[in-house]
Structures are given as structure tokens and as C-alpha cells.
Scaffold this motif. Structure first.
Motif, PDB file in Angstrom:
ATOM      1  N   HIS A  48      -6.688   7.629  -1.556  1.00  0.00           N
ATOM      2  CA  HIS A  48      -7.153   6.273  -1.107  1.00  0.00           C
ATOM      3  C   HIS A  48      -8.519   6.084  -1.672  1.00  0.00           C
ATOM      4  CE1 HIS A  48      -4.608   7.178   2.602  1.00  0.00           C
ATOM      5  NE2 HIS A  48      -4.259   6.088   2.301  1.00  0.00           N
TER       6      HIS A  48
ATOM      7  N   HIS B 156       0.767  -1.362  -0.040  1.00  0.00           N
ATOM      8  CA  HIS B 156      -0.102   0.025  -0.048  1.00  0.00           C
ATOM      9  C   HIS B 156       0.921   1.203   0.081  1.00  0.00           C
ATOM     10  CE1 HIS B 156      -3.583   2.373   1.424  1.00  0.00           C
ATOM     11  NE2 HIS B 156      -2.547   3.168   1.937  1.00  0.00           N
ATOM     12  N   GLU B 157       1.951   1.521   0.946  1.00  0.00           N
ATOM     13  CA  GLU B 157       2.617   2.650   0.909  1.00  0.00           C
ATOM     14  C   GLU B 157       3.627   2.537  -0.319  1.00  0.00           C
ATOM     15  OE1 GLU B 157       2.097   4.722   3.146  1.00  0.00           O
ATOM     16  OE2 GLU B 157       0.798   3.454   4.416  1.00  0.00           O
TER      17      GLU B 157
ATOM     18  N   HIS C 155       1.683   4.367  -2.920  1.00  0.00           N
ATOM     19  CA  HIS C 155       1.851   5.807  -2.533  1.00  0.00           C
ATOM     20  C   HIS C 155       2.941   6.349  -3.312  1.00  0.00           C
ATOM     21  CE1 HIS C 155      -1.823   6.405  -0.541  1.00  0.00           C
ATOM     22  NE2 HIS C 155      -1.250   5.704   0.717  1.00  0.00           N
TER      23      HIS C 155
HETATM   24 ZN   LIG Z   1      -2.377   4.981   2.327  1.00  0.00          ZN
END
Ligand SMILES: [Zn+2]
Length: 224
Positions: free
Chosen positions: A183, A171-172, A175
Motif C-alpha cells: 500500500h 484496488h484488489e 494486488h
Molecule cells: Zn489493499
């Protein structure tokens, strides 16, 4: 960032150590750098074009993380990113021995840690015990949400997360790759604000955005 390491090491030799380590040198000690091959089946799962991704992972001794936990988390995150054709061929691993405070680093200590392992290819992923000043169990700095050059393109994963660390890490990294803090609240999607064991999917438009931005940002290399 991707300069010849030999040249950089040579250049570093002429800089007084105090500039490289504002923290005392014995508080952040580099124990070693290694490359751990990633199981072939996790290098990329897409049949189409693949894109090589080489983040640098940082293990801090006695932070609760072990090399095995770190490799498990990284392999799981590589498996998740594989659905977009993003493949992680090796885990670039840096091991640090630090004084107690750097196991739960605050912002200025995070800067010290990032500076302390320079030069290293970004994104940098730090596996820490905790951090008093950020509530989230995993967090990252993109190009636009920090003014610190050291913190840009870094990910921080707390030990509390070990069971879903691979998902939080993927997830990171999304980003960072897409340079976006966005999100979406869609069941099962990796980019839900809160990670759980089911949030692993990425939609085709998310994948194409990750790949396009990841190449623009210099983090992904197309492989034929
Ligand atoms: Zn996030």
C-alpha cells in the motif's frame, strides 16, 4: 488455468462429483455462465499499447448483489484500470445459487466456492454478502499470502461496499495483477489502504509494474 474448457469438462465428467463439491451439490449450484460486453469507452483509455484483462466475476444470488450492481462496479473498476492501458473487453459472469452460509463464507466455505466453479479463468472475483472472519470490506489472496491453491488469485467484495465497490475492486485487482500486498499513503492514490471516492489514481511507475507483473503472471495479454 486457460486450458480448453471442453476438454476440462470432459475430464470432469469422469471425476466423482463428491471430489468437485465437498459441499453438498445442492448448497452450491451453478446457475449459468455469460459474457457481458463492457461499454467500449471503458475497455481502455490509454492511447498507447493496451493489455487485455479477463477476470471472472461471480454473482451469488440473494447476497445483496444484483447483476446490475456487479456490472456497475466492474465497469467502474475497468475504467480505473484503463489509465494503465489495461482493458476489460467483457465481463465473464458466473451466477451461483447457494445455501445461506455461502453468502457469508468463512475461509473453508470460500475454498468450497472457488472449487465449486472450477474450471474458471482466474482471477476470480466473488461478490459476497459478508464474511464473519475478515473485517475488511474487500480482500484478496495473491500467490504468496495463501497456501490454498483454490484461494490463490481470488478477490472477495462484500455487499457493504456497494457505493465504492468499483474502486475497492480495482484496488484488489491491482494486488492480484502485481502479486503484491503493498500500500502507499498518497492522497488520491488507488493503493491507499483505505478506499474512498477519491482514491482512484495510479502513478506511471505503478502502471508499469502492474503491466509487467500482470504479463508475467499470465493475466494480461498485450494487444497491438
Ligand atoms: Zn489493499
Amino acid at each position: 488455468m486457460f486450458d480448453n474448457p471442453a476438454r476440462l469438462i470432459l475430464a470432469m465428467a469422469f471425476i466423482p462429483p463428491i471430489l468437485l463439491f465437498p459441499a453438498r451439490a445442492d448448497e452450491i449450484e451453478l446457475l449459468g455462465r455469460s459474457e457481458v460486453p463492457v461499454d467500449a469507452k471503458y475497455r481502455a483509455t490509454a492511447d498507447t499499447r493496451t493489455y487485455e484483462f479477463r477476470p471472472t466475476l461471480v454473482l451469488i444470488n440473494d447476497s445483496g448483489w444484483t447483476k446490475k450492481l456487479l456490472i456497475n462496479a466492474s465497469t467502474h473498476s475497468a475504467e480505473i484500470l484503463g489509465q494503465c492501458g489495461v482493458g476489460v473487453p467483457v465481463i465473464n459472469l458466473i451466477t451461483l445459487k447457494t445455501s445461506e452460509k455461502y453468502k457469508d463464507p468463512d475461509r473453508s466455505q470460500r475454498i468450497d466456492l472457488a472449487r465449486g466453479i472450477s474450471p474458471a479463468a482466474k482471477p476470480l472475483v466473488f461478490f459476497i454478502r459478508s464474511s464473519g472472519d475478515v473485517m475488511k470490506d474487500a480482500f484478496s489472496y495473491g500467490k504468496s499470502n495463501t497456501r490454498s491453491a483454490e484461494l490463490k488469485d481470488t478477490v472477495w467484495v462484500k455487499n457493504a461496499l456497494s457505493d465504492i465497490a468499483g474502486i475497492a475492486l480495482a484496488h484488489e485487482l491491482v494486488h492480484i495483477l502485481s502479486n503484491s500486498g503493498e500500500h502507499i499513503s498518497e492522497p488520491g492514490n488507488l493503493m491507499n489502504e483505505d478506499a474512498d471516492t477519491t482514491t482512484v489514481k495510479l502513478k506511471p511507475d505503478q502502471c508499469s509494474n502492474i503491466v509487467r507483473r500482470g504479463i508475467e503472471n499470465g493475466f494480461l495479454n498485450p494487444k497491438d
